[in-house]
Each structure stands twice: as C-alpha cells, then as structure tokens.
Write a protein that holds these residues in place. Sequence first.
Motif, mmCIF file in Angstrom:
data_model
loop_
_atom_site.group_PDB
_atom_site.id
_atom_site.type_symbol
_atom_site.label_atom_id
_atom_site.label_comp_id
_atom_site.label_asym_id
_atom_site.label_seq_id
_atom_site.Cartn_x
_atom_site.Cartn_y
_atom_site.Cartn_z
ATOM 1 N N GLY A 54 29.684 43.775 73.041
ATOM 2 C CA GLY A 54 29.979 44.983 73.809
ATOM 3 C C GLY A 54 30.953 45.894 73.097
ATOM 4 O O GLY A 54 31.586 45.509 72.111
ATOM 5 N N PRO A 55 31.078 47.129 73.567
ATOM 6 C CA PRO A 55 31.938 48.102 72.890
ATOM 7 C C PRO A 55 33.431 47.815 73.060
ATOM 8 O O PRO A 55 33.877 47.376 74.114
ATOM 9 N N GLY A 91 37.018 47.230 62.175
ATOM 10 C CA GLY A 91 36.302 48.002 61.173
ATOM 11 C C GLY A 91 35.288 48.973 61.763
ATOM 12 O O GLY A 91 35.179 50.119 61.338
ATOM 13 N N ARG A 92 34.509 48.510 62.742
ATOM 14 C CA ARG A 92 33.514 49.390 63.374
ATOM 15 C C ARG A 92 34.200 50.570 64.033
ATOM 16 O O ARG A 92 33.768 51.712 63.867
ATOM 17 N N GLN A 95 35.384 53.140 61.500
ATOM 18 C CA GLN A 95 34.302 53.986 60.988
ATOM 19 C C GLN A 95 33.887 55.031 62.024
ATOM 20 O O GLN A 95 33.718 56.206 61.696
ATOM 21 N N VAL A 96 33.739 54.632 63.280
ATOM 22 C CA VAL A 96 33.333 55.581 64.322
ATOM 23 C C VAL A 96 34.409 56.638 64.535
ATOM 24 O O VAL A 96 34.108 57.836 64.632
ATOM 25 N N LEU A 97 35.671 56.232 64.579
ATOM 26 C CA LEU A 97 36.756 57.208 64.738
ATOM 27 C C LEU A 97 36.764 58.196 63.580
ATOM 28 O O LEU A 97 36.938 59.405 63.786
ATOM 29 N N LEU A 98 36.566 57.717 62.369
ATOM 30 C CA LEU A 98 36.518 58.598 61.213
ATOM 31 C C LEU A 98 35.368 59.595 61.337
ATOM 32 O O LEU A 98 35.540 60.788 61.075
ATOM 33 N N ASP A 121 43.681 56.718 56.209
ATOM 34 C CA ASP A 121 44.550 55.718 55.579
ATOM 35 C C ASP A 121 44.134 54.297 55.960
ATOM 36 O O ASP A 121 44.399 53.357 55.218
ATOM 37 N N LEU A 122 43.491 54.155 57.127
ATOM 38 C CA LEU A 122 43.030 52.834 57.564
ATOM 39 C C LEU A 122 41.647 52.507 57.006
ATOM 40 O O LEU A 122 41.202 51.365 57.067
ATOM 41 N N LEU A 123 40.967 53.509 56.486
ATOM 42 C CA LEU A 123 39.620 53.309 55.965
ATOM 43 C C LEU A 123 39.462 54.123 54.679
ATOM 44 O O LEU A 123 38.713 55.087 54.617
#
Length: 137
Positions: A54-55, A91-92, A95-98, A121-123
């Motif tokens: 789930g999310p 990690g997911r 990526q989505v936030l970026l 900076d986190l990714l």
Amino acid sequence: MTTQTHHVDHELIEAAAHIARTRCRGDQHTMAAAARAQDGRIVTAVNVYHFTGGPCAELTLIGVAATQGIHDLDTIVAVGDRDRGVVPPCGRCRQVLLDYFPAIGVIVGEGDRARTVRITDLLPESYVWADHQIDAE
C-alpha cells in the motif's frame, strides 16, 4: 554532494506527530505525513499498509492535497507512530516527490539534528521522469 539546509518547520513536524498519535492505530496505519503548501496551508495523511504494498503516508498526502486543490507543496515530513519520530522517505517516495515537486524541502533528522534538505539532495543523480514527459511532447 552539497546539502543545503533550510529553516526547520517545527509546526509541520508537530502536525505530523499529532496525526501519528491520534490516527495511526494498529498495523494498517503506522506513519503520518504533513506538508506545507506554498500558500501556507498544512495537509496531513497516513499510510495505507497492505501486504501487497500500500501507499506510504507521503504518497497518500499527495492525493489528499490534490483533492483540496493544493498542487504546490513547499515542505514535507513523515513521522512514525509509537513516538518513533521523524522518518526519512523511502526510495519510491523520494522519486515521486522529486517528479511531482522538484524543489520540495524534506525534513529529516531528530531533535536538534532536524534539518530541511532539498529532495534532490536525498536522491542525487536521479532520473527525472518529468524530463521524459517534456521530451515526449
């Protein structure tokens, strides 16, 4: 990597902590997130745990914000239930936030070590999905 630290929004941390204390119950909801929109409003959400994946709270929050007409988030934080404190995004979620908010600040660290860093900076050296979409047009 040069990490830029910004003001820590303690009100945002407390909003997420409040939701974690009052809305996270049992194994289905174990994380809470809070984000500040660019207009100052605070949006909160919890994760939706399920064995199929789930999310996370951060992803649920993006949907909640959209339903409230909020499409520009400035800062986000996640807090664990049972007083686990601030938890950095997985990690997911990074990526989505970026992809959705490439300039968003993310609060990480606990107590006097809390700091706000840019999602980039986190990714570092990440694939930016939005860039692909621009090329496809």
